[in-house]
Motif scaffolding. Structure first.
Motif, PDB file in Angstrom:
ATOM      1  N   ARG A  82       0.859  -1.191   0.000  1.00 32.80           N
ATOM      2  CA  ARG A  82       0.000   0.000   0.000  1.00 32.80           C
ATOM      3  C   ARG A  82       0.891   1.235   0.000  1.00 32.80           C
ATOM      4  O   ARG A  82       1.677   1.441   0.922  1.00 32.80           O
ATOM      5  CB  ARG A  82      -0.874   0.043   1.251  1.00 32.80           C
ATOM      6  CG  ARG A  82      -2.048  -0.796   1.144  1.00 32.80           C
ATOM      7  CD  ARG A  82      -3.276  -0.174   1.817  1.00 32.80           C
ATOM      8  NE  ARG A  82      -4.411  -0.777   1.159  1.00 32.80           N
ATOM      9  CZ  ARG A  82      -5.022  -0.276   0.094  1.00 32.80           C
ATOM     10  NH1 ARG A  82      -4.661   0.867  -0.391  1.00 32.80           N
ATOM     11  NH2 ARG A  82      -6.020  -0.908  -0.467  1.00 32.80           N
ATOM     12  N   VAL A  83       0.770   2.059  -1.036  1.00 31.78           N
ATOM     13  CA  VAL A  83       1.661   3.213  -1.166  1.00 31.78           C
ATOM     14  C   VAL A  83       1.524   4.185   0.005  1.00 31.78           C
ATOM     15  O   VAL A  83       2.521   4.764   0.442  1.00 31.78           O
ATOM     16  CB  VAL A  83       1.468   3.952  -2.507  1.00 31.78           C
ATOM     17  CG1 VAL A  83       1.861   3.086  -3.662  1.00 31.78           C
ATOM     18  CG2 VAL A  83       0.069   4.468  -2.689  1.00 31.78           C
ATOM     19  N   GLU A  84       0.325   4.350   0.513  1.00 32.99           N
ATOM     20  CA  GLU A  84       0.125   5.302   1.604  1.00 32.99           C
ATOM     21  C   GLU A  84       0.708   4.821   2.933  1.00 32.99           C
ATOM     22  O   GLU A  84       0.831   5.591   3.877  1.00 32.99           O
ATOM     23  CB  GLU A  84      -1.354   5.674   1.761  1.00 32.99           C
ATOM     24  CG  GLU A  84      -2.275   4.533   2.100  1.00 32.99           C
ATOM     25  CD  GLU A  84      -2.854   3.785   0.902  1.00 32.99           C
ATOM     26  OE1 GLU A  84      -3.899   3.152   1.096  1.00 32.99           O
ATOM     27  OE2 GLU A  84      -2.271   3.808  -0.196  1.00 32.99           O
ATOM     28  N   GLU A  85       1.106   3.556   2.997  1.00 35.50           N
ATOM     29  CA  GLU A  85       1.669   3.007   4.238  1.00 35.50           C
ATOM     30  C   GLU A  85       3.197   2.857   4.191  1.00 35.50           C
ATOM     31  O   GLU A  85       3.790   2.428   5.177  1.00 35.50           O
ATOM     32  CB  GLU A  85       1.025   1.653   4.539  1.00 35.50           C
ATOM     33  CG  GLU A  85      -0.457   1.764   4.856  1.00 35.50           C
ATOM     34  CD  GLU A  85      -1.145   0.422   5.037  1.00 35.50           C
ATOM     35  OE1 GLU A  85      -0.470  -0.627   4.947  1.00 35.50           O
ATOM     36  OE2 GLU A  85      -2.369   0.427   5.255  1.00 35.50           O
ATOM     37  N   VAL A  86       3.813   3.214   3.084  1.00 37.57           N
ATOM     38  CA  VAL A  86       5.268   3.119   2.975  1.00 37.57           C
ATOM     39  C   VAL A  86       5.890   4.172   3.889  1.00 37.57           C
ATOM     40  O   VAL A  86       5.565   5.361   3.802  1.00 37.57           O
ATOM     41  CB  VAL A  86       5.724   3.327   1.508  1.00 37.57           C
ATOM     42  CG1 VAL A  86       7.237   3.355   1.411  1.00 37.57           C
ATOM     43  CG2 VAL A  86       5.147   2.240   0.616  1.00 37.57           C
ATOM     44  N   GLU A  87       6.766   3.724   4.784  1.00 36.27           N
ATOM     45  CA  GLU A  87       7.321   4.629   5.791  1.00 36.27           C
ATOM     46  C   GLU A  87       8.453   5.507   5.273  1.00 36.27           C
ATOM     47  O   GLU A  87       8.509   6.689   5.579  1.00 36.27           O
ATOM     48  CB  GLU A  87       7.781   3.831   7.007  1.00 36.27           C
ATOM     49  CG  GLU A  87       6.609   3.248   7.770  1.00 36.27           C
ATOM     50  CD  GLU A  87       7.022   2.567   9.056  1.00 36.27           C
ATOM     51  OE1 GLU A  87       8.062   2.935   9.624  1.00 36.27           O
ATOM     52  OE2 GLU A  87       6.287   1.669   9.483  1.00 36.27           O
ATOM     53  N   ASP A  88       9.374   4.942   4.493  1.00 34.54           N
ATOM     54  CA  ASP A  88      10.506   5.717   3.995  1.00 34.54           C
ATOM     55  C   ASP A  88      10.004   6.760   2.996  1.00 34.54           C
ATOM     56  O   ASP A  88       9.367   6.405   2.002  1.00 34.54           O
ATOM     57  CB  ASP A  88      11.528   4.780   3.338  1.00 34.54           C
ATOM     58  CG  ASP A  88      12.747   5.529   2.874  1.00 34.54           C
ATOM     59  OD1 ASP A  88      12.685   6.136   1.773  1.00 34.54           O
ATOM     60  OD2 ASP A  88      13.762   5.508   3.581  1.00 34.54           O
ATOM     61  N   PRO A  89      10.280   8.047   3.225  1.00 36.80           N
ATOM     62  CA  PRO A  89       9.765   9.098   2.347  1.00 36.80           C
ATOM     63  C   PRO A  89      10.201   8.949   0.883  1.00 36.80           C
ATOM     64  O   PRO A  89       9.398   9.174  -0.019  1.00 36.80           O
ATOM     65  CB  PRO A  89      10.322  10.388   2.946  1.00 36.80           C
ATOM     66  CG  PRO A  89      10.677  10.047   4.349  1.00 36.80           C
ATOM     67  CD  PRO A  89      11.018   8.584   4.367  1.00 36.80           C
ATOM     68  N   LEU A  90      11.443   8.573   0.648  1.00 40.84           N
ATOM     69  CA  LEU A  90      11.909   8.408  -0.720  1.00 40.84           C
ATOM     70  C   LEU A  90      11.223   7.213  -1.388  1.00 40.84           C
ATOM     71  O   LEU A  90      10.763   7.314  -2.525  1.00 40.84           O
ATOM     72  CB  LEU A  90      13.434   8.239  -0.764  1.00 40.84           C
ATOM     73  CG  LEU A  90      14.033   7.985  -2.146  1.00 40.84           C
ATOM     74  CD1 LEU A  90      13.634   9.066  -3.146  1.00 40.84           C
ATOM     75  CD2 LEU A  90      15.552   7.870  -2.045  1.00 40.84           C
ATOM     76  N   MET A  91      11.110   6.116  -0.683  1.00 45.42           N
ATOM     77  CA  MET A  91      10.440   4.945  -1.241  1.00 45.42           C
ATOM     78  C   MET A  91       8.974   5.258  -1.517  1.00 45.42           C
ATOM     79  O   MET A  91       8.420   4.806  -2.525  1.00 45.42           O
ATOM     80  CB  MET A  91      10.569   3.745  -0.300  1.00 45.42           C
ATOM     81  CG  MET A  91       9.973   2.472  -0.870  1.00 45.42           C
ATOM     82  SD  MET A  91      10.751   1.920  -2.408  1.00 45.42           S
ATOM     83  CE  MET A  91      12.222   1.165  -1.756  1.00 45.42           C
ATOM     84  N   ARG A  92       8.345   6.049  -0.657  1.00 45.63           N
ATOM     85  CA  ARG A  92       6.949   6.428  -0.881  1.00 45.63           C
ATOM     86  C   ARG A  92       6.826   7.228  -2.177  1.00 45.63           C
ATOM     87  O   ARG A  92       5.915   6.998  -2.974  1.00 45.63           O
ATOM     88  CB  ARG A  92       6.396   7.227   0.296  1.00 45.63           C
ATOM     89  CG  ARG A  92       4.903   7.498   0.159  1.00 45.63           C
ATOM     90  CD  ARG A  92       4.264   8.219   1.344  1.00 45.63           C
ATOM     91  NE  ARG A  92       4.781   7.786   2.618  1.00 45.63           N
ATOM     92  CZ  ARG A  92       5.484   8.563   3.443  1.00 45.63           C
ATOM     93  NH1 ARG A  92       5.744   9.816   3.122  1.00 45.63           N
ATOM     94  NH2 ARG A  92       5.914   8.098   4.589  1.00 45.63           N
ATOM     95  N   LYS A  93       7.747   8.151  -2.431  1.00 45.53           N
ATOM     96  CA  LYS A  93       7.712   8.934  -3.674  1.00 45.53           C
ATOM     97  C   LYS A  93       7.870   8.025  -4.888  1.00 45.53           C
ATOM     98  O   LYS A  93       7.182   8.196  -5.898  1.00 45.53           O
ATOM     99  CB  LYS A  93       8.806   9.999  -3.657  1.00 45.53           C
ATOM    100  CG  LYS A  93       8.563  11.093  -2.644  1.00 45.53           C
ATOM    101  CD  LYS A  93       9.749  12.029  -2.549  1.00 45.53           C
ATOM    102  CE  LYS A  93       9.543  13.041  -1.435  1.00 45.53           C
ATOM    103  NZ  LYS A  93      10.714  13.910  -1.270  1.00 45.53           N
TER     104      LYS A  93
END
Length: 116
Positions: A82-93
């Motif tokens: 789930r993209v909204e649950e990815v903790e690392d800010p760069l990985m989320r982007k």
């Protein structure tokens, strides 16, 4: 915490893969670029410079003029995550961008992809 290997992937290579994915589904490289520019704030010249400069994903996102304020509206699953649950800010982007390109390849209208 160890740095994820995907952060060092060349943006130019990832961009080419996004374009190939889109074109296999009868979408265009211009649409891919429109999505990338919407998400990151790059203009066409800035995006070209990032591609030609052989920057990695970490640098690409670090140098992005601004992330779009509607990124919080990007929700869903990419590669089982789930993209909204990815903790690392760069990985989320990175996952946001993956999700948007997936939506393009699935035939979603640009207005919906760009959360307008």
């Amino acid at each position: 915490m160890a740095r994820h290997p995907v952060f060092s992937y060349r943006f130019a290579k990832i961009h080419a893969l996004y374009v190939q994915k889109a074109q296999r589904k009868q979408r265009t490289s211009e649409e891919v670029d429109q999505i990338i520019c919407w998400l990151t704030g790059y203009d066409a010249a800035g995006l070209r410079q990032q591609i030609e400069g052989e920057n990695d994903l970490e640098t690409f996102f670090a140098e992005a003029p601004r992330m779009h304020p509607n990124t919080a509206l990007i929700k869903g699953v990419v590669c089982g995550v789930r993209v909204e649950e990815v903790e690392d800010p760069l990985m989320r982007k990175i996952r946001y961008l993956d999700k948007l390109i997936d939506e393009l390849a699935k035939g979603k209208a640009m207005e919906k992809i760009l959360r307008q």
